[in-house]
Design an enzyme around this catalytic site. Structure first.
Site, PDB file in Angstrom:
ATOM      1  N   ASP A  37     -21.006 -80.459  75.853  1.00  0.00           N
ATOM      2  CA  ASP A  37     -22.313 -80.517  75.444  1.00  0.00           C
ATOM      3  C   ASP A  37     -23.176 -80.707  76.781  1.00  0.00           C
ATOM      4  O   ASP A  37     -22.643 -81.365  77.427  1.00  0.00           O
ATOM      5  CB  ASP A  37     -22.740 -81.241  74.275  1.00  0.00           C
ATOM      6  N   ASP A  60     -23.381 -78.623  81.871  1.00  0.00           N
ATOM      7  CA  ASP A  60     -24.241 -77.518  81.663  1.00  0.00           C
ATOM      8  C   ASP A  60     -23.633 -76.098  81.832  1.00  0.00           C
ATOM      9  O   ASP A  60     -23.130 -75.653  82.963  1.00  0.00           O
ATOM     10  CB  ASP A  60     -25.408 -77.663  82.803  1.00  0.00           C
ATOM     11  N   VAL A  61     -23.694 -75.435  80.769  1.00  0.00           N
ATOM     12  CA  VAL A  61     -22.819 -74.078  80.685  1.00  0.00           C
ATOM     13  C   VAL A  61     -23.474 -73.228  81.636  1.00  0.00           C
ATOM     14  O   VAL A  61     -22.663 -71.967  81.831  1.00  0.00           O
ATOM     15  CB  VAL A  61     -22.788 -73.814  79.201  1.00  0.00           C
ATOM     16  N   TYR A 152     -34.453 -64.195  74.039  1.00  0.00           N
ATOM     17  CA  TYR A 152     -33.254 -64.638  72.886  1.00  0.00           C
ATOM     18  C   TYR A 152     -32.701 -63.182  72.308  1.00  0.00           C
ATOM     19  O   TYR A 152     -31.474 -63.461  72.428  1.00  0.00           O
ATOM     20  CB  TYR A 152     -34.135 -65.390  71.784  1.00  0.00           C
ATOM     21  N   THR A 188     -30.089 -76.795  61.548  1.00  0.00           N
ATOM     22  CA  THR A 188     -29.807 -77.067  62.802  1.00  0.00           C
ATOM     23  C   THR A 188     -30.952 -77.477  63.669  1.00  0.00           C
ATOM     24  O   THR A 188     -32.044 -77.325  63.365  1.00  0.00           O
ATOM     25  CB  THR A 188     -28.808 -76.012  63.521  1.00  0.00           C
ATOM     26  N   GLY A 189     -30.412 -77.990  64.773  1.00  0.00           N
ATOM     27  CA  GLY A 189     -31.606 -78.486  65.659  1.00  0.00           C
ATOM     28  C   GLY A 189     -32.415 -77.146  65.917  1.00  0.00           C
ATOM     29  O   GLY A 189     -33.671 -77.234  66.151  1.00  0.00           O
TER      30      GLY A 189
END
Length: 263
Positions: A37, A60-61, A152, A188-189
């Site tokens: 995460d 950080d992905v 998105y 979810t968040g």
């Protein structure tokens, strides 16, 4: 569902939401789980919840080195990685003309580039395992366009294409890659963030918005985190061994057509 014994999994975005629940479900099925995460503390908290056979890692992905280091740490701890769940994601809501380059870069960077970097880093281990599994968590926004969500939607459409291309490339080594595409989940968040945005812009209460969303779904309710985790676990199970390059709509039938003017 039967999860093969001794699976070794890495989950991006595993500190919360779908990723956290999948981590718990996989671990309960006997898997060793690396929780990755952006919030390293949260990753370690989830790993502590799981107990033995768990590792919490910050990354950080969007950063290739950080992702590669997380994969190498999981391989060193578990002797390899045969399961990858890509759950890291962020949301952006805003009119096209008001969407900045920074909004685009952050959204596409986490949702699409991050998935690419995770798959690329884990691919050698997945291939070597002879039973590799990849599941990406997409969205209904990766199946059709919605207003005010351009970065998105673009990132999630790209994720479907990435999953299919990876499925085709890794299939000769027995690796499957599939995508789960849920509708919005209010618990979810990200779901709470979207709900707050809708309440702020619509003048309606959260309860009114949730009831309207449920009423508009063919099955008459909103998605739950369990609905999505069930789909992910199915793709990771032995029963899904012959499925690859598939995107599963976990949406209660929201993608189905309707006759205009007829309820």
């Amino acid at each position: 569902m039967r999860i093969a014994a001794g699976r070794t999994a890495l989950i991006t975005g595993g500190g919360s939401g779908f990723g956290r629940l999948v981590a718990h479900r996989l671990h309960a099925a006997g898997a060793s789980v690396a929780v990755v995460d952006a919030d390293a503390g949260r990753a370690r908290e989830v790993a502590a919840e799981l107990g033995e056979r768990a590792l919490g890692l910050g990354a950080d992905v969007r950063a290739a080195r950080e992702v590669a280091d997380a994969v190498r740490a999981a391989e060193a701890a578990f002797g390899g990685v045969d399961t990858l769940v890509v759950s890291a994601g962020v949301f952006h809501l805003g009119a096209l003309e008001e969407t900045t380059e920074e909004d685009w870069d952050r959204t596409v960077g986490v949702n699409l580039k991050g998935a690419f970097l995770a798959v690329r880093a884990a691919a050698p281990s997945l291939r070597a395992s002879g039973r590799g599994r990849i599941v990406t968590i997409g969205s209904d926004c990766g199946r059709r366009g919605f207003p005010h969500q351009v970065p998105y939607v673009a990132s999630k459409f790209g994720l479907v294409g990435l999953t299919e291309a990876v499925a085709a490339e890794l299939a000769p080594d027995g690796v499957t890659a599939n995508c789960v595409a849920p509708v919005g989940c209010p618990t979810t968040g990200m779901g709470r963030e979207v709900l707050e945005m809708k309440t702020a812009t619509s003048g309606r209460t959260a309860g009114e918005i949730l009831r309207a969303a449920a009423a508009g779904n063919p099955l008459g309710r909103n998605a739950s985190e369990d609905d999505v985790a069930d789909a992910v676990l199915f793709f990771l199970s032995d029963q899904a061994a012959f499925l690859t390059g598939t995107t599963l709509d976990v949406d209660g039938g929201a993608h189905l057509g309707a006759v205009p003017g007829v309820r």
